[in-house]
Design a protein around this motif. Structure first.
Motif, short mmCIF file in Angstrom:
data_model
loop_
_atom_site.label_atom_id
_atom_site.label_comp_id
_atom_site.label_asym_id
_atom_site.label_seq_id
_atom_site.Cartn_x
_atom_site.Cartn_y
_atom_site.Cartn_z
N MET A 38 -67.59 -29.64 19.42
CA MET A 38 -68.36 -29.50 20.66
C MET A 38 -69.81 -29.17 20.31
SD MET A 38 -66.23 -30.13 23.02
CE MET A 38 -67.09 -29.54 24.45
N ASN A 40 -73.91 -28.72 22.23
CA ASN A 40 -74.89 -28.77 23.31
C ASN A 40 -76.07 -29.55 22.76
OD1 ASN A 40 -73.43 -27.07 25.02
ND2 ASN A 40 -74.49 -25.24 24.32
N GLN A 61 -65.59 -34.05 26.47
CA GLN A 61 -65.03 -33.15 25.48
C GLN A 61 -63.79 -33.74 24.82
OE1 GLN A 61 -64.49 -29.57 27.79
NE2 GLN A 61 -66.65 -29.07 27.73
N GLU A 96 -76.57 -31.76 27.41
CA GLU A 96 -75.18 -31.85 27.84
C GLU A 96 -74.30 -31.20 26.79
OE1 GLU A 96 -74.50 -32.72 30.78
OE2 GLU A 96 -76.34 -33.76 31.30
N ASN A 97 -73.06 -30.93 27.16
CA ASN A 97 -72.07 -30.38 26.25
C ASN A 97 -71.00 -31.45 26.07
OD1 ASN A 97 -69.18 -28.88 26.23
ND2 ASN A 97 -70.66 -27.82 24.96
N GLN A 123 -79.06 -24.74 20.21
CA GLN A 123 -78.30 -23.50 20.36
C GLN A 123 -79.27 -22.33 20.30
OE1 GLN A 123 -75.43 -23.50 17.15
NE2 GLN A 123 -76.72 -22.24 15.87
N LEU A 152 -71.92 -21.63 22.01
CA LEU A 152 -72.22 -22.74 22.91
C LEU A 152 -72.60 -22.23 24.30
CD1 LEU A 152 -69.47 -25.33 21.94
CD2 LEU A 152 -71.93 -25.56 21.57
N THR A 162 -70.43 -24.55 29.83
CA THR A 162 -71.47 -25.35 29.18
C THR A 162 -71.55 -26.78 29.69
OG1 THR A 162 -69.90 -25.95 27.46
CG2 THR A 162 -71.33 -24.04 27.05
N TRP A 163 -70.74 -27.14 30.68
CA TRP A 163 -70.74 -28.55 31.10
C TRP A 163 -70.89 -28.76 32.59
CZ3 TRP A 163 -66.79 -30.01 34.33
CH2 TRP A 163 -65.70 -29.15 34.39
N LYS A 166 -74.05 -24.90 34.30
CA LYS A 166 -74.80 -24.25 33.22
C LYS A 166 -75.61 -23.07 33.74
CE LYS A 166 -75.25 -28.74 31.15
NZ LYS A 166 -76.11 -29.88 31.14
#
Length: 177
Positions: A38, A40, A61, A96-97, A123, A152, A162-163, A166
């Motif tokens: 994963m 970011n 993901q 984006e994640n 990050q 993350l 994270t998706w 946010k």
């Protein structure tokens, strides 16, 4: 951080047609990039195409039947770009994640050259000040996954996720008026 890029050499992507009559099948080429974990980051690509060629970028993901499924928890995770003529570099406006990125060419009247598909990972610049290990390798793996998830979820604030939106996580806070 440094951008990881795929492929090492340009790929030529071309729409394929099956059947000569109207109503035949048009196959639209796609490339899937597996980031290995994963991340970011900002999605970027460098491409040469004719004007009006459309590129769809989807990210996720997980894979579903070997493809990036662009809908997760009711949210579409995709961006569409209509290209101008010639070579151009594009980077997404928002981070984006994801683990997987799918680059799909649509409405291409001529071959498209994909010079690179990349992620500019981001990050929070926090230093790791401790480590953990024990005799149970499963617990060690869970610890590392938890540590990665926490990293993350930290950018300007500790995020709820994270998706999706946010946004900051307030815990189990409720407001009574």
């Amino acid at each position: 951080s440094d951008a990881d890029s795929f492929p090492a050499v340009p790929l030529v992507l071309q729409t394929a047609h099956e059947g000569l009559l109207e109503g035949g099948i048009e196959w639209q080429p796609a490339v899937i990039l597996d980031l290995g974990e994963m991340v970011n980051g900002y999605i970027g690509f460098d491409v040469t195409a004719q004007a009006g060629t459309v590129v769809d970028i989807t990210y996720s993901q997980t894979l579903v039947d070997g493809k990036v499924y662009p809908r997760s928890a009711g949210i579409y995770r995709a961006a569409r770009y209509t290209l101008r003529a010639g070579r151009q570099q594009v980077e997404s406006f928002a981070y984006e994640n994801m683990r997987y990125i799918q680059f799909t060419v649509r409405f291409a009247k001529a071959p498209v050259i994909l010079h690179s598909l990349s992620i500019r990972a981001i990050q929070y610049p926090v230093a790791q000040t401790s480590t953990f290990s024990c005799d149970d390798s499963l617990i060690d793996k869970v610890w590392l996954a938890t540590e990665r998830t926490t990293r993350l979820g930290m950018l300007d604030i500790l995020m709820d996720n994270t998706w999706r939106e946010k946004q900051g996580w307030g815990g189990d806070v409720s407001v009574l008026v």
